[in-house]
Design a protein around this motif. Sequence first.
Motif, PDB file in Angstrom:
ATOM      1  N   GLU A   1      58.854  29.981 -25.886  1.00  0.00           N
ATOM      2  CA  GLU A   1      58.453  29.331 -27.117  1.00  0.00           C
ATOM      3  C   GLU A   1      57.663  28.055 -26.845  1.00  0.00           C
ATOM      4  O   GLU A   1      56.693  27.755 -27.562  1.00  0.00           O
ATOM      5  N   TYR A   2      58.027  27.328 -25.823  1.00  0.00           N
ATOM      6  CA  TYR A   2      57.285  26.113 -25.502  1.00  0.00           C
ATOM      7  C   TYR A   2      55.848  26.451 -25.108  1.00  0.00           C
ATOM      8  O   TYR A   2      54.894  25.833 -25.589  1.00  0.00           O
TER       9      TYR A   2
ATOM     10  N   ASP B   1      53.905  27.792 -28.110  1.00  0.00           N
ATOM     11  CA  ASP B   1      53.616  26.741 -29.086  1.00  0.00           C
ATOM     12  C   ASP B   1      52.443  25.865 -28.651  1.00  0.00           C
ATOM     13  O   ASP B   1      51.675  25.385 -29.499  1.00  0.00           O
TER      14      ASP B   1
ATOM     15  N   ASN C   1      65.426  33.209 -21.204  1.00  0.00           N
ATOM     16  CA  ASN C   1      65.041  31.811 -21.415  1.00  0.00           C
ATOM     17  C   ASN C   1      64.042  31.711 -22.565  1.00  0.00           C
ATOM     18  O   ASN C   1      62.897  31.281 -22.374  1.00  0.00           O
TER      19      ASN C   1
ATOM     20  N   LEU D   1      62.965  24.257 -17.833  1.00  0.00           N
ATOM     21  CA  LEU D   1      62.041  23.951 -18.916  1.00  0.00           C
ATOM     22  C   LEU D   1      61.216  22.714 -18.577  1.00  0.00           C
ATOM     23  O   LEU D   1      60.043  22.623 -18.947  1.00  0.00           O
TER      24      LEU D   1
ATOM     25  N   SER E   1      63.517  29.700 -24.926  1.00  0.00           N
ATOM     26  CA  SER E   1      62.919  28.379 -25.190  1.00  0.00           C
ATOM     27  C   SER E   1      61.733  28.115 -24.275  1.00  0.00           C
ATOM     28  O   SER E   1      60.798  27.392 -24.645  1.00  0.00           O
ATOM     29  N   TRP E   2      61.736  28.692 -23.074  1.00  0.00           N
ATOM     30  CA  TRP E   2      60.605  28.539 -22.169  1.00  0.00           C
ATOM     31  C   TRP E   2      59.373  29.222 -22.757  1.00  0.00           C
ATOM     32  O   TRP E   2      58.275  28.659 -22.774  1.00  0.00           O
TER      33      TRP E   2
END
Length: 352
Positions: free
Chosen positions: A175-176, A179, A170, A110, A172-173
Amino acid sequence: MTQFEIFKMTVNHRPHNTFLYHAGFTPDLKKRIIEKFNIDEGKISDFFGFFSPISIQPEEEKREVDFSKYYVDIDKPEGSFINSLGVLEIPAKYYHFTGYISPLRNAKSLKDIEEFPFPESEKLNPIGMIEKVEKAHKEGKVTVCWVGHMYENSWQIRGYEEFLVDMIENPSWCEYILDRFTDRNIKIAQFAAEAGVDMITTGDDVANQKNLMFSKEMWRKFIKSRWKKVYEKAKSIKPDIQIWYHSDGNIEEIIGELIDIGVTILNPLQPECMDIYKIKREFGKYIVFDGTIGTQSTMPFGTPDEVKRVVRDRKEKIGYDGALILSPTHVLEPDVPIENIEAFVEECRKGY
């Protein structure tokens, strides 16, 4: 009537005799059109009478970013270039298309993703937008602001297969990255609404010819929820702003949910992928159709008479309530005869 007056009737689902219509052309086809009709490139829309909203965009401070470190392992072929997102585009030797090599294709953490130089919302400035909208309206023109993509930008930066795998392994990757584009899109939508722009254009290609590219649950989690924030921001400022959304392919199973989050104009509704008449029956009271003229069928392979018949059909069966903008479902490729373009324009110009 002016295009602005026709647009207002269209988005309010009020029957009228004159439909808005438009088309886009690949470079080779555009060149031949210019030569045949002896017109300037900038006058094509006027020549054909196309729906041509005035683009009102926030200014953006130019940024100088060196993306070369992401491609030290790549031999760049002649004609390749790095675009504004940092994606390496290479010649695909097929019409106007290019191939993508993603800067974050080799990301291992990340942190690698967080350190990437994404476009910055802080670089956007709405200066002059209000005045441009007012001027366009005085001239009877519709105004539009391109807000952008979200999913498409994200996978282009990360890599197509890599992003799809990340959605499972992954999240969260994903989503980052999403976003970062969501924040930027919200800011552009806010500026557009504050300036009084009539329509914001958005979209992501999330389907193939038969189905969504991923499960509806994945779409809801990663994409729908973020577009909802963008649309809510715009509508909280200008409730009557029109939300135009584009996705190629068969998106029938998410049309109702797109309407729920604020979409009012849907493009392009490919007749080769979906039953557009069924969709009209189910959702026609809520959305305007922009498209419906097949670029995999009618425009390249039909005769001029067939093109005219299809346009008449769409007016009668899709546009009876006024909620229709006529257009081919994609940019027209070199195999589309110019005679078919003439037929499309001729029939679109006729009253209903």
